[in-house]
Design an enzyme around this catalytic site. Structure first.
Site, PDB file in Angstrom:
ATOM      1  N   ASP A 190       0.859  -1.176   0.000  1.00  0.00           N
ATOM      2  CA  ASP A 190       0.000   0.000   0.000  1.00  0.00           C
ATOM      3  C   ASP A 190       0.901   1.233   0.000  1.00  0.00           C
ATOM      4  OD1 ASP A 190      -2.427   1.554   0.321  1.00  0.00           O
ATOM      5  OD2 ASP A 190      -1.808   1.885   2.380  1.00  0.00           O
ATOM      6  N   SER A 191       0.268   2.391  -0.165  1.00  0.00           N
ATOM      7  CA  SER A 191       1.013   3.646  -0.107  1.00  0.00           C
ATOM      8  C   SER A 191       1.498   3.949   1.316  1.00  0.00           C
ATOM      9  CB  SER A 191       0.115   4.777  -0.599  1.00  0.00           C
ATOM     10  OG  SER A 191      -1.091   4.802   0.141  1.00  0.00           O
ATOM     11  N   CYS A 209      -3.836  -1.148  -1.949  1.00  0.00           N
ATOM     12  CA  CYS A 209      -4.188   0.261  -2.174  1.00  0.00           C
ATOM     13  C   CYS A 209      -5.215   0.364  -3.310  1.00  0.00           C
ATOM     14  CB  CYS A 209      -2.907   1.004  -2.548  1.00  0.00           C
ATOM     15  SG  CYS A 209      -3.155   2.724  -2.939  1.00  0.00           S
ATOM     16  N   ASN A 210      -6.302   1.061  -3.058  1.00  0.00           N
ATOM     17  CA  ASN A 210      -7.323   1.227  -4.101  1.00  0.00           C
ATOM     18  C   ASN A 210      -6.778   2.005  -5.293  1.00  0.00           C
ATOM     19  OD1 ASN A 210     -10.421   0.603  -3.085  1.00  0.00           O
ATOM     20  ND2 ASN A 210      -8.978   0.903  -1.419  1.00  0.00           N
ATOM     21  N   GLU A 218      -5.328   9.148   9.861  1.00  0.00           N
ATOM     22  CA  GLU A 218      -3.933   9.027  10.307  1.00  0.00           C
ATOM     23  C   GLU A 218      -3.677   9.863  11.555  1.00  0.00           C
ATOM     24  OE1 GLU A 218      -0.957   8.971   7.278  1.00  0.00           O
ATOM     25  OE2 GLU A 218      -2.113   7.540   6.091  1.00  0.00           O
ATOM     26  N   CYS A 266     -11.395   3.089  -0.274  1.00  0.00           N
ATOM     27  CA  CYS A 266     -10.059   3.580   0.086  1.00  0.00           C
ATOM     28  C   CYS A 266      -9.648   2.831   1.350  1.00  0.00           C
ATOM     29  CB  CYS A 266     -10.122   5.088   0.344  1.00  0.00           C
ATOM     30  SG  CYS A 266      -8.612   5.766   1.047  1.00  0.00           S
ATOM     31  N   THR A 267      -8.378   2.486   1.415  1.00  0.00           N
ATOM     32  CA  THR A 267      -7.883   1.656   2.521  1.00  0.00           C
ATOM     33  C   THR A 267      -8.246   2.170   3.918  1.00  0.00           C
ATOM     34  OG1 THR A 267      -5.842   2.914   2.236  1.00  0.00           O
ATOM     35  CG2 THR A 267      -5.898   0.673   1.347  1.00  0.00           C
ATOM     36  N   HIS A 268      -8.279   3.501   4.048  1.00  0.00           N
ATOM     37  CA  HIS A 268      -8.491   4.085   5.382  1.00  0.00           C
ATOM     38  C   HIS A 268      -9.951   4.067   5.830  1.00  0.00           C
ATOM     39  CE1 HIS A 268      -4.549   5.571   4.346  1.00  0.00           C
ATOM     40  NE2 HIS A 268      -4.409   6.192   5.501  1.00  0.00           N
TER      41      HIS A 268
HETATM   42  N1  DGL Z   1      -4.105   3.758   0.112  1.00  0.00           N
HETATM   43  C1  DGL Z   1      -4.779   4.791  -0.637  1.00  0.00           C
HETATM   44  C2  DGL Z   1      -5.995   4.174  -1.340  1.00  0.00           C
HETATM   45  O1  DGL Z   1      -6.582   3.205  -0.904  1.00  0.00           O
HETATM   46  C3  DGL Z   1      -5.189   5.951   0.241  1.00  0.00           C
HETATM   47  C4  DGL Z   1      -4.042   6.808   0.727  1.00  0.00           C
HETATM   48  C5  DGL Z   1      -3.295   7.473  -0.408  1.00  0.00           C
HETATM   49  O2  DGL Z   1      -3.830   8.400  -1.049  1.00  0.00           O
HETATM   50  O3  DGL Z   1      -2.185   7.052  -0.662  1.00  0.00           O
HETATM   51  O4  DGL Z   1      -6.385   4.652  -2.369  1.00  0.00           O
END
Ligand code: DGL
Length: 276
Positions: free
Chosen positions: A17-18, A80-81, A159, A191-193
């Site tokens: 993931d990011s 990550c999406n 976060e 989105c992951t969060h």
């Molecule tokens: N992990 C990213 C997603 O699921 C969200 C955080 C980012 O923008 O990197 O798209």
């Protein structure tokens, strides 16, 4: 897929993931596939991905996949999406092992569960702009109406740990107000969060809207994929750690966040230079 991967039952799953968000996906894999080892990479030096271009996300994802391959993983989950939206299909032809993202499993379940054919999707600017969820939902349910909304402020709020803060509730009401009048009966947390904001989003949207968590559906899909390739691990090899974490920056901060959401305690996250 390369035949040599069929003997890799005991190898770990690579998850990336990011940054910290993909831990929501790792958490689901830990819960649903407790015999599987995981090597997680969080690109904490280059987060966020959600506002970056497709070309950049492809380049970053390719580097990370090479890193995970060098660690001997048997399959890769793009947690990550945004990376699933921009990079997965571009990179799949380069892959020797199975790879899945989070978009397809989430879209499929939403397409199956909706009663009235009206589905909402929330995600980063990149994910929503790519229209990937709409495309995937239409593969299963061509008549569905898909309404997307980018909610970029959710990521820093999560976060910051403001999961139930009045500020976050106010932001959610602003972002989700258009959905409340649109008659959607299903909302994808794309989105992951966002699964970490689930109870708050539920409060804002009401009980009648079904929330789809792609992290959960991805772990289910991973289980099917491992079964199909006879790659399931029913227990670990002696002496090998179950879970390993790598990041490109801020290892201590990552570790603290991980320990606040994972079902197990992690001792450390190792720092690596992903560009090298
Ligand atoms: N992990 C990213 C997603 O699921 C969200 C955080 C980012 O923008 O990197 O798209």
């Amino acid at each position: 897929m390369d035949q040599s991967f069929e003997n890799k039952r005991y190898a770990p799953i690579g998850v990336f993931d990011s940054g910290v968000g993909g831990l929501t996906v790792a958490r689901e894999i830990m819960r649903q596939l407790p015999g599987e080892r995981i090597i997680y990479f969080g690109d904490t030096a280059r987060v966020p991905y959600g506002s970056k271009s497709k070309e950049t996300i492809i380049r970053y994802s390719r580097q990370i996949i090479h890193f995970l391959e060098s660690k001997g993983v048997k399959a890769i989950v793009v947690a990550c999406n945004t990376a699933s939206a921009f990079a997965l299909e571009e990179l799949r032809p380069e892959m020797k092992m199975p790879i899945i993202g989070v978009v397809k499993p989430g879209a499929k379940v939403a397409a199956e569960r909706t009663y009235n054919g009206r589905i909402g999707v929330i995600g980063t600017e990149g994910t929503i702009g790519s229209q990937i969820y709409t495309e995937m939902i239409h593969r299963h349910n061509p008549h569905a109406t898909v309404l997307g909304k980018a909610c970029p402020l959710f990521v820093p709020l999560v976060e910051e740990g403001w999961l139930k803060d009045p500020v976050t509730i106010e932001v959610a009401k602003r972002y989700l107000s258009s959905f409340r009048e649109s008659g959607i009966d299903t909302l994808i947390l794309g989105c992951t969060h966002y699964p970490l904001l689930r109870s708050m989003i539920r409060e804002v949207m009401g009980e009648q809207v079904e929330l789809v968590n792609p992290a959960y559906e991805t772990a289910q899909e991973l289980k099917r994929l491992l079964l199909q390739h006879q790659l399931c691990n029913d227990g670990q090899e002696a002496g090998t750690p179950m879970y390993q974490f790598y990041v490109s920056d801020a290892a201590e901060k990552f570790k603290n966040f991980a320990n606040s959401i994972l079902p197990c305690e992690i001792e450390k996250a190792r720092l690596i230079h992903i560009e090298e």
